[in-house]
Design a protein around this motif. Sequence first.
Motif, PDB file in Angstrom:
ATOM      1  N   THR A  55      40.404   6.517 -13.448  1.00 29.25           N
ATOM      2  CA  THR A  55      39.733   7.263 -14.848  1.00 29.25           C
ATOM      3  C   THR A  55      41.262   8.424 -14.993  1.00 29.25           C
ATOM      4  OG1 THR A  55      38.402   9.409 -13.239  1.00 29.25           O
ATOM      5  CG2 THR A  55      37.876   7.223 -15.113  1.00 29.25           C
ATOM      6  N   HIS A  56      41.672   8.875 -13.688  1.00 22.87           N
ATOM      7  CA  HIS A  56      43.296   9.811 -13.425  1.00 22.87           C
ATOM      8  C   HIS A  56      43.031   9.634 -11.863  1.00 22.87           C
ATOM      9  CE1 HIS A  56      39.908  12.355 -12.162  1.00 22.87           C
ATOM     10  NE2 HIS A  56      40.589  13.324 -11.463  1.00 22.87           N
ATOM     11  N   GLU A  57      44.180  10.192 -11.424  1.00 21.94           N
ATOM     12  CA  GLU A  57      45.672  10.532 -10.499  1.00 21.94           C
ATOM     13  C   GLU A  57      44.969  10.883  -9.087  1.00 21.94           C
ATOM     14  OE1 GLU A  57      46.008  11.795 -12.801  1.00 21.94           O
ATOM     15  OE2 GLU A  57      47.841  13.563 -12.917  1.00 21.94           O
ATOM     16  N   HIS A  58      43.820  11.665  -9.639  1.00 24.70           N
ATOM     17  CA  HIS A  58      43.441  12.929  -8.204  1.00 24.70           C
ATOM     18  C   HIS A  58      43.287  12.022  -7.354  1.00 24.70           C
ATOM     19  CE1 HIS A  58      43.046  16.501 -10.830  1.00 24.70           C
ATOM     20  NE2 HIS A  58      44.656  16.473 -10.554  1.00 24.70           N
ATOM     21  N   MET A  59      43.625  12.486  -5.908  1.00 24.01           N
ATOM     22  CA  MET A  59      42.696  12.181  -4.903  1.00 24.01           C
ATOM     23  C   MET A  59      41.791  11.223  -4.464  1.00 24.01           C
ATOM     24  SD  MET A  59      44.261  10.101  -2.627  1.00 24.01           S
ATOM     25  CE  MET A  59      45.745  10.284  -2.181  1.00 24.01           C
ATOM     26  N   ASP A  60      40.681  12.018  -4.823  1.00 20.02           N
ATOM     27  CA  ASP A  60      39.218  12.117  -5.319  1.00 20.02           C
ATOM     28  C   ASP A  60      38.678  10.655  -5.809  1.00 20.02           C
ATOM     29  OD1 ASP A  60      40.108  13.505  -6.689  1.00 20.02           O
ATOM     30  OD2 ASP A  60      37.342  13.651  -6.714  1.00 20.02           O
ATOM     31  N   HIS A  61      39.920  10.492  -6.552  1.00 25.25           N
ATOM     32  CA  HIS A  61      39.563   9.074  -7.687  1.00 25.25           C
ATOM     33  C   HIS A  61      39.971   7.864  -7.161  1.00 25.25           C
ATOM     34  CE1 HIS A  61      37.027  11.516 -10.269  1.00 25.25           C
ATOM     35  NE2 HIS A  61      37.602  12.470  -9.481  1.00 25.25           N
ATOM     36  N   ILE A  62      41.348   7.857  -6.485  1.00 27.56           N
ATOM     37  CA  ILE A  62      42.455   6.899  -6.116  1.00 27.56           C
ATOM     38  C   ILE A  62      42.460   6.255  -4.586  1.00 27.56           C
ATOM     39  CG2 ILE A  62      43.407   7.519  -8.186  1.00 27.56           C
ATOM     40  CD1 ILE A  62      46.076   8.129  -6.037  1.00 27.56           C
ATOM     41  N   GLY A 114      43.200  17.122 -20.421  1.00 19.59           N
ATOM     42  CA  GLY A 114      43.288  18.194 -20.328  1.00 19.59           C
ATOM     43  C   GLY A 114      43.058  18.450 -18.946  1.00 19.59           C
ATOM     44  N   HIS A 115      42.283  17.359 -17.895  1.00 18.02           N
ATOM     45  CA  HIS A 115      41.326  17.758 -16.828  1.00 18.02           C
ATOM     46  C   HIS A 115      42.648  17.580 -16.363  1.00 18.02           C
ATOM     47  CE1 HIS A 115      40.195  17.525 -12.525  1.00 18.02           C
ATOM     48  NE2 HIS A 115      40.203  16.309 -12.838  1.00 18.02           N
ATOM     49  N   THR A 116      43.999  15.974 -16.449  1.00 15.51           N
ATOM     50  CA  THR A 116      45.105  16.340 -15.858  1.00 15.51           C
ATOM     51  C   THR A 116      45.763  15.293 -17.794  1.00 15.51           C
ATOM     52  OG1 THR A 116      45.111  14.236 -14.908  1.00 15.51           O
ATOM     53  CG2 THR A 116      44.228  15.284 -13.661  1.00 15.51           C
ATOM     54  N   GLY A 134      35.291   9.740 -16.094  1.00 17.28           N
ATOM     55  CA  GLY A 134      36.028  10.700 -15.244  1.00 17.28           C
ATOM     56  C   GLY A 134      35.902  12.331 -14.446  1.00 17.28           C
ATOM     57  N   ASP A 135      37.034  13.380 -14.360  1.00 14.56           N
ATOM     58  CA  ASP A 135      36.513  14.758 -14.653  1.00 14.56           C
ATOM     59  C   ASP A 135      37.059  15.149 -15.789  1.00 14.56           C
ATOM     60  OD1 ASP A 135      36.340  13.912 -11.524  1.00 14.56           O
ATOM     61  OD2 ASP A 135      38.190  14.593 -11.346  1.00 14.56           O
ATOM     62  N   THR A 136      36.387  14.534 -17.182  1.00 15.60           N
ATOM     63  CA  THR A 136      36.741  14.946 -18.513  1.00 15.60           C
ATOM     64  C   THR A 136      35.663  15.543 -18.638  1.00 15.60           C
ATOM     65  OG1 THR A 136      38.267  13.507 -18.941  1.00 15.60           O
ATOM     66  CG2 THR A 136      37.474  14.583 -21.322  1.00 15.60           C
TER      67      THR A 136
END
Length: 262
Positions: A55-62, A114-116, A134-136
């Motif tokens: 969903t986005h690039e943050h480490m806890d997602h990738i 928004g979140h990223t 994701g984190d939206t």
Amino acid sequence: MIIKQIYTFNNYRNFNYLIGCPITREAVAIDPLASDLCLAEAVKEGLNIVAVINTHEHMDHIGGNEAIINATNCKLYAHKNAKHKIPNMNYGLEAGQLLKFGKSIEIEILDTPGHTMSHVCLLLRDQQNSLFCGDTLFNAGVGNCHHGGDPISLYNTVYNQLIKLDKKTKIYPGHDYLITNLQFTLSLEPDNKSAYDLLQKCKMEDFSTSFVSCLETELKVNVFFRLKEKSILESLKNKNLLSASESPQEVFLALRELRNDW
Ligand SMILES: [Zn+2]
């Protein structure tokens, strides 16, 4: 459709997801940080992971991408503007794209900054649609904007896109923050019975980590969807967070700021 919500038991309280085609057993893994848990779940369900979508690039997602790709040889998808932030991306995603896997999986890509600023939400088309956000959007809350985000963009995403989805859309967020988010709602709206009742249910073991919300429920318990509620406006004014203007955007930004201190 097969949907597996996998709770990761880490401090960030991440959720990972598998979406499986019941006919071909092909599957998509969304933000599979806990790669071992995701691979084990796929084996248990007889699913072959053919794609990872971030969903986005943050480490806890990738952070689980590499292990899943090494184990399955699958392809990696994420927002097209994340290609310099996420290693080994195969495909860049943009708004309106429709991804198909197996015989039954159809995922519409929503561009949701928004979140990223390179964040996608995934709308899975089914009898009842599902949003992997994701984190939206969280259960009873929204993502923060601390790490590469922007609150006004988040407001626009929530009000120009998410709130317009079908009310029965199921919500699958990137983290379980249900309890603290409901406490936040009740701190501003003490008489919100829906939020109170849901918080009571959270006393049951594993409730928040297995709960699946829908947009209709969010409209009742998530203050970021309730920008005209008198009690919320009064609470923000009492904390000197809101001027005379009660425009929805200002209320949203005031809530976002208040939640940051929480
Ligand atoms: Zn994040």
